[in-house]
Write a protein that holds these residues in place. Structure first.
Motif, PDB file in Angstrom:
ATOM      1  N   ARG A 144       0.846  -1.203   0.000  1.00  0.00           N
ATOM      2  CA  ARG A 144       0.000   0.000   0.000  1.00  0.00           C
ATOM      3  C   ARG A 144       0.879   1.250   0.000  1.00  0.00           C
ATOM      4  O   ARG A 144       1.983   1.238   0.534  1.00  0.00           O
ATOM      5  N   PHE A 145       0.360   2.313  -0.607  1.00  0.00           N
ATOM      6  CA  PHE A 145       1.074   3.592  -0.719  1.00  0.00           C
ATOM      7  C   PHE A 145       2.406   3.431  -1.463  1.00  0.00           C
ATOM      8  O   PHE A 145       3.352   4.165  -1.221  1.00  0.00           O
ATOM      9  N   LEU A 146       2.454   2.471  -2.362  1.00  0.00           N
ATOM     10  CA  LEU A 146       3.656   2.236  -3.154  1.00  0.00           C
ATOM     11  C   LEU A 146       3.592   3.055  -4.441  1.00  0.00           C
ATOM     12  O   LEU A 146       2.620   2.970  -5.193  1.00  0.00           O
ATOM     13  N   THR A 147       4.632   3.843  -4.676  1.00  0.00           N
ATOM     14  CA  THR A 147       4.716   4.624  -5.904  1.00  0.00           C
ATOM     15  C   THR A 147       5.604   3.895  -6.911  1.00  0.00           C
ATOM     16  O   THR A 147       6.768   3.593  -6.619  1.00  0.00           O
ATOM     17  N   ARG A 148       5.037   3.620  -8.077  1.00  0.00           N
ATOM     18  CA  ARG A 148       5.784   2.991  -9.162  1.00  0.00           C
ATOM     19  C   ARG A 148       5.921   3.977 -10.319  1.00  0.00           C
ATOM     20  O   ARG A 148       4.983   4.712 -10.631  1.00  0.00           O
ATOM     21  N   THR A 149       7.092   3.987 -10.939  1.00  0.00           N
ATOM     22  CA  THR A 149       7.378   4.892 -12.050  1.00  0.00           C
ATOM     23  C   THR A 149       7.432   4.107 -13.351  1.00  0.00           C
ATOM     24  O   THR A 149       8.066   3.047 -13.418  1.00  0.00           O
ATOM     25  N   PHE A 150       6.776   4.634 -14.366  1.00  0.00           N
ATOM     26  CA  PHE A 150       6.728   3.979 -15.675  1.00  0.00           C
ATOM     27  C   PHE A 150       7.322   4.943 -16.713  1.00  0.00           C
ATOM     28  O   PHE A 150       6.807   6.040 -16.918  1.00  0.00           O
ATOM     29  N   ILE A 151       8.413   4.526 -17.336  1.00  0.00           N
ATOM     30  CA  ILE A 151       9.143   5.342 -18.299  1.00  0.00           C
ATOM     31  C   ILE A 151       8.864   4.819 -19.703  1.00  0.00           C
ATOM     32  O   ILE A 151       8.791   3.610 -19.924  1.00  0.00           O
ATOM     33  N   PHE A 152       8.684   5.726 -20.634  1.00  0.00           N
ATOM     34  CA  PHE A 152       8.455   5.330 -22.018  1.00  0.00           C
ATOM     35  C   PHE A 152       9.182   6.309 -22.939  1.00  0.00           C
ATOM     36  O   PHE A 152       9.556   7.414 -22.535  1.00  0.00           O
ATOM     37  N   ASN A 153       9.371   5.916 -24.176  1.00  0.00           N
ATOM     38  CA  ASN A 153      10.124   6.720 -25.132  1.00  0.00           C
ATOM     39  C   ASN A 153       9.173   7.663 -25.860  1.00  0.00           C
ATOM     40  O   ASN A 153       8.286   7.223 -26.601  1.00  0.00           O
ATOM     41  N   ASN A 154       9.351   8.957 -25.649  1.00  0.00           N
ATOM     42  CA  ASN A 154       8.504   9.946 -26.321  1.00  0.00           C
ATOM     43  C   ASN A 154       9.253  11.272 -26.426  1.00  0.00           C
ATOM     44  O   ASN A 154       9.727  11.802 -25.417  1.00  0.00           O
ATOM     45  N   GLN A 155       9.347  11.794 -27.624  1.00  0.00           N
ATOM     46  CA  GLN A 155       9.924  13.121 -27.839  1.00  0.00           C
ATOM     47  C   GLN A 155       8.915  14.075 -28.475  1.00  0.00           C
ATOM     48  O   GLN A 155       9.272  15.186 -28.867  1.00  0.00           O
ATOM     49  N   THR A 156       7.660  13.641 -28.565  1.00  0.00           N
ATOM     50  CA  THR A 156       6.628  14.453 -29.218  1.00  0.00           C
ATOM     51  C   THR A 156       5.793  15.195 -28.178  1.00  0.00           C
ATOM     52  O   THR A 156       5.283  14.564 -27.251  1.00  0.00           O
ATOM     53  N   PRO A 157       5.646  16.504 -28.303  1.00  0.00           N
ATOM     54  CA  PRO A 157       4.772  17.234 -27.383  1.00  0.00           C
ATOM     55  C   PRO A 157       3.301  17.019 -27.744  1.00  0.00           C
ATOM     56  O   PRO A 157       2.917  17.147 -28.906  1.00  0.00           O
ATOM     57  N   TYR A 158       2.491  16.675 -26.756  1.00  0.00           N
ATOM     58  CA  TYR A 158       1.061  16.519 -26.942  1.00  0.00           C
ATOM     59  C   TYR A 158       0.323  17.466 -25.995  1.00  0.00           C
ATOM     60  O   TYR A 158       0.817  17.780 -24.896  1.00  0.00           O
ATOM     61  N   LYS A 159      -0.865  17.858 -26.430  1.00  0.00           N
ATOM     62  CA  LYS A 159      -1.698  18.710 -25.593  1.00  0.00           C
ATOM     63  C   LYS A 159      -2.514  17.886 -24.608  1.00  0.00           C
ATOM     64  O   LYS A 159      -2.813  18.345 -23.507  1.00  0.00           O
ATOM     65  N   TYR A 160      -2.897  16.671 -25.007  1.00  0.00           N
ATOM     66  CA  TYR A 160      -3.704  15.785 -24.163  1.00  0.00           C
ATOM     67  C   TYR A 160      -2.903  14.541 -23.817  1.00  0.00           C
ATOM     68  O   TYR A 160      -2.230  13.958 -24.684  1.00  0.00           O
TER      69      TYR A 160
END
Length: 349
Positions: A306-322
């Motif tokens: 419980r209360f565990l924070t997990r980080t998920f990294i992905f490859n993205n160099q494109t700016p998005y608005k949404y």
């Protein structure tokens, strides 16, 4: 009998004489006239930062009228009785400054303002990746600095690293680590910031930066309830968003005012039953909120505690608005819960 009557007559004369004397005395000393009322006091003031390189010191100019007493309260447990004082705040924060004026008859007036001293606007950690894979940290600031203190971890309670203006650290590629910078001004004021770092530089949490948050369906009691959707981005892992009757069609999104590049995000598990945790989801980006590009997809994920924070990294160099998360399955429940969702902008190579 005659002697008795004569005695009564004498007593009566004495009594009347006494009353007459008292009456004459009262006529001779009239009651004092009432004290004239003084003009009522007013309370107004102006403030100005004394030096451009000292954001902690302010000069206060009293613009009040009709007062004989002055009291200043600066919101940091300090006061002044000077008419127009200069005050140095010794830390960052929000300070309610109050001026109280009073005349000699006890009439008073007050005026107040709020001074906000934000450490993130005063000092920054500058980073330079070096050829050997290490990262050089230095101080970037327009204010005068007397001393520098570096720490590994959150705040100055972490591991002390030294007081040089520049230090070298090593962060494993693809990992995040917390570092803290504490500086002292020549006047003895302190500012402290925390930064999340990768091997390339500073990671920016942009979850609450100039955007709009939406969810496909909220908690039954609304977004502002104790377990409403706004708890998902309140930067407090002790709160949570809970959705009843989860059916695999939940999404939540951030619409930024300007397109931004996101390269990682975090989920924090909530306090309750782990079968309510998300298991399958995907993160997508969009320019118009209609057409979506999948940026990251996860299946059969779990949160061991419980209360565990997990980080998920992905490859993205494109700016998005949404940026939108589509949750398609929980571990094993018709209830969905999540304590926190944060989106991160990573330094670019």
């Amino acid at each position: 009998m005659r002697m008795k009557n004569m005695s009564s007559t004498i007593k009566a004369h004495v009594m009347w004489a006494t009353m007459a004397a008292l009456f004459l005395a009262c006529k001779e000393e009239p009651a004092p006239a009432p004290e004239p009322e003084e003009p009522k006091p007013t309370a107004m003031f102006e403030l100005q930062q004394v030096q451009p390189d000292d954001p902690f010191t302010y000069a206060f100019t009293n613009k009040g009228t009709n007062f004989s007493l002055v009291r200043w309260e600066f919101g940091d447990d300090s006061v002044s009785l000077a008419e127009s004082p200069t005050h140095t705040f010794l830390r960052t924060g929000n300070f309610r400054v109050t001026l109280r004026t009073e005349n000699s008859q006890g009439f008073w007036a007050e005026s107040e303002t709020m001074i906000r001293i934000n450490p993130d606007s005063l000092v920054e950690v500058a980073t330079t990746p070096l050829p050997d894979g290490s990262l050089e940290l230095s101080v970037a600031s327009d204010m005068a600095i007397d001393s520098v203190f570096w720490y590994k971890g959150l705040n100055s309670s972490g591991e002390y690293l030294g007081s040089d203006e520049r230090i070298n650290i090593s962060v494993e590629q693809g990992q995040f680590e917390n570092y803290a910078l504490r500086v002292k001004t020549p006047n003895g004021s302190f500012a402290e910031i925390n930064r999340l770092l990768t091997d390339l530089g500073v990671v920016r949490d942009v979850t609450n930066v100039r955007n709009i948050f939406r969810v496909s369906r909220d908690n039954d009691y609304g977004e502002f309830s104790n377990e409403g959707s706004l708890k998902l981005i309140d930067n407090d892992t002790r709160t949570k968003f809970l959705q009843f009757n989860f059916s695999g069609d939940l999404w939540f999104e951030l619409e930024f005012w300007e397109p931004v590049v996101i390269g990682a995000y975090t989920f924090t598990s909530a306090n309750d039953a782990p079968e309510r945790d998300p298991k399958n989801w995907r993160l997508a980006g969009s320019d118009d909120g209609v057409n979506w590009t999948t940026l990251d997809e996860r299946n059969d994920e779990s949160f061991p505690s419980r209360f565990l924070t997990r980080t998920f990294i992905f490859n993205n160099q494109t700016p998005y608005k949404y940026y939108r998360v589509f949750v398609t399955a929980t571990v094993n429940s018709s209830l969905f819960q999540l304590a926190e969702w944060r989106v991160l902008s990573l330094p670019q190579e």
